[in-house]
Design an enzyme around this catalytic site. Structure first.
Site, PDB file in Angstrom:
ATOM      1  N   ASP A 142       1.050  -1.121   0.008  1.00  0.00           N
ATOM      2  CA  ASP A 142      -0.061  -0.092   0.029  1.00  0.00           C
ATOM      3  C   ASP A 142       0.967   1.199   0.102  1.00  0.00           C
ATOM      4  O   ASP A 142       1.649   1.364   0.778  1.00  0.00           O
ATOM      5  CB  ASP A 142      -0.884   0.030   1.400  1.00  0.00           C
ATOM      6  CG  ASP A 142      -2.011   0.738   1.130  1.00  0.00           C
ATOM      7  OD1 ASP A 142      -2.130   1.636   0.088  1.00  0.00           O
ATOM      8  OD2 ASP A 142      -2.950   1.001   2.109  1.00  0.00           O
ATOM      9  N   ASP A 168      -2.981   2.483  -5.973  1.00  0.00           N
ATOM     10  CA  ASP A 168      -2.006   2.588  -5.116  1.00  0.00           C
ATOM     11  C   ASP A 168      -1.660   1.342  -4.338  1.00  0.00           C
ATOM     12  O   ASP A 168      -0.978   1.436  -3.340  1.00  0.00           O
ATOM     13  CB  ASP A 168      -1.780   3.864  -4.490  1.00  0.00           C
ATOM     14  CG  ASP A 168      -2.764   4.245  -3.471  1.00  0.00           C
ATOM     15  OD1 ASP A 168      -3.878   3.432  -3.771  1.00  0.00           O
ATOM     16  OD2 ASP A 168      -2.639   4.531  -2.463  1.00  0.00           O
ATOM     17  N   GLU A 169      -2.427   0.045  -4.645  1.00  0.00           N
ATOM     18  CA  GLU A 169      -2.516  -0.972  -3.647  1.00  0.00           C
ATOM     19  C   GLU A 169      -2.773  -2.081  -4.383  1.00  0.00           C
ATOM     20  O   GLU A 169      -3.295  -2.184  -5.317  1.00  0.00           O
ATOM     21  CB  GLU A 169      -3.774  -0.434  -2.749  1.00  0.00           C
ATOM     22  CG  GLU A 169      -4.210  -1.599  -1.716  1.00  0.00           C
ATOM     23  CD  GLU A 169      -5.178  -1.375  -0.940  1.00  0.00           C
ATOM     24  OE1 GLU A 169      -5.701  -2.085  -0.138  1.00  0.00           O
ATOM     25  OE2 GLU A 169      -5.965  -0.364  -0.933  1.00  0.00           O
TER      26      GLU A 169
END
Length: 397
Positions: free
Chosen positions: A12, A106-107
């Protein structure tokens, strides 16, 4: 050779939008930074940890954030830059393992079982992941490592900011049970209130309740699901090989909108922005979804699955207009509109040939190239020009 017992990594990126802004503006490092809509009804999409310590949080109205943290740097979101940075991040993931499941821009979850021959431990994989991300993208990341997805996700949360956390096999309960019950997937506001009625505060409290009691009080599916998670059981594999599940754009208006003409104009603007995001990601959407939030904060949504995936503003707008008709908004004042593309597939996937050709795709691709070279406002649709609002980038996801 056996695979790692803790073979799932959850990565993350930390304060992703903020860190992308800091990457191009190094003078912001160490300062409180808030990425947010800057209008009267704007909301926070990302906040640096310096701002979070003062109470600023994602989803908070920008005016509230300014009261809490008046000296922060407030920046409008630039989703084109964030999409480009996301591509860099996922390229790093792909260099470690082909088994990558995107969760958002973003993860992601990574199955690192195949790296047992290259690295001596899961921790070393996590350290190298974070180091390569720093080296190649300049962005910080937190990594959680565990035997299943639930625990890996919770471990990365515990590692923030910019850290690494391993939950060793056999020690899941010791890590999991002290956490608040809200930490589990599926525990929203309503479920949390019902758990509190049962005296549940922590995951351990939940784990101590009989499974049949949870199923009676919460329903068979949800009760059984939470009972398993509270014991650290999560059998879901990392599902690789696909793009993010959805892309979306939305707009909160400075003044409530009313009337079909005004709403259709905003839908066209949203369709144009969503098409840009789909094109940048190289995907097309099988399902188009519309979100409408009224002045009293009541929110409704409508969606439609199309026979063929679409990626042009022309097709997105046509679907959005039909959804607006289904929503039967009437004269009610509208505070927010959102448009999403779901069921994504690669834009290069084979399509059914049609008689109309693909002229809209060619036209919009040319417009995209002109905007990339000369700026977002270089080319505008005639219907949206001269209306007192400059074209702008997408807002919150």
């Amino acid at each position: 050779m056996e695979r790692f017992a803790e073979h799932i990594a959850h990565v993350d990126m930390d304060a992703f939008f903020v860190e992308v802004e800091r990457r191009r503006r190094p003078e912001l490092k160490g300062a409180a930074v808030v990425v947010a809509g800057l209008g009267g009804r704007g909301v926070v999409t990302s906040a640096s940890y310096e701002a979070r310590r003062l109470g600023v949080a994602s989803g908070m109205p920008t005016v509230h954030a300014r009261r809490l943290c008046p000296r922060a740097h407030y920046l409008p979101p630039d989703h084109r830059a964030y999409a480009a940075a996301s591509s860099e991040v996922f390229a790093v993931f792909g260099d470690f393992t082909p088994c990558v499941e995107p969760v958002s821009v973003d993860e992601a979850f990574l199955d690192i079982a195949g790296l047992r021959l290259r690295y001596p431990s899961p921790e070393e994989v996590g350290r190298q992941l974070r180091a390569v991300l720093r080296e190649r993208t300049g962005l910080p990341a937190s990594v959680g490592l565990a035997a299943n997805k639930l625990l890996a996700k919770l471990a990365s949360r515990a590692a923030k900011p910019d850290g690494l956390r391993l939950v060793p096999k056999g020690e899941e309960v010791a890590f999991l049970h002290p956490l608040p019950a809200r930490a589990l997937w599926g525990v929203g506001e309503a479920t949390h209130a019902r758990l509190e009625e049962l005296g549940v505060r922590t995951v351990g409290d939940l784990a101590a309740l009989p499974r049949d009691l949870l199923e009676r009080r919460l329903g068979r599916a949800l009760g059984g699901h939470l009972s398993d998670l509270a014991q650290g059981r999560d059998e879901r594999p990392v599902e690789a090989g696909g793009p993010a599940r959805s892309l979306s754009v939305e707009e909160t208006f400075a003044a409530d909108l009313a009337g079909r003409a005004a709403l259709e104009e905003e839908l066209l603007r949203l369709a144009d922005r969503l098409a840009e995001r789909l094109r940048a990601a190289g995907v097309a959407a099988h399902t188009v979804s519309l979100k409408v939030r009224f002045a009293d904060f009541t929110t409704i949504s409508r969606s439609h699955t199309l026979p063929e995936a679409v990626e042009t503003a022309h097709d997105l707008y046509r679907a959005a207009r039909a959804l607006l008709e289904r929503a039967a908004v009437g004269p009610r004042p509208v505070r927010l509109l959102g448009l999403a593309g779901e069921g994504l597939e690669g834009a290069e996937a084979p399509r059914q040939l049609g008689l109309e050709g693909h002229r809209w795709g060619s036209v919009e691709a040319a417009v995209g190239r002109a905007r990339a070279r000369f700026g977002r406002g270089a080319v505008s649709r005639a219907r949206l020009s001269g209306r007192g609002r400059e074209p702008k980038g997408p807002m919150a996801e």
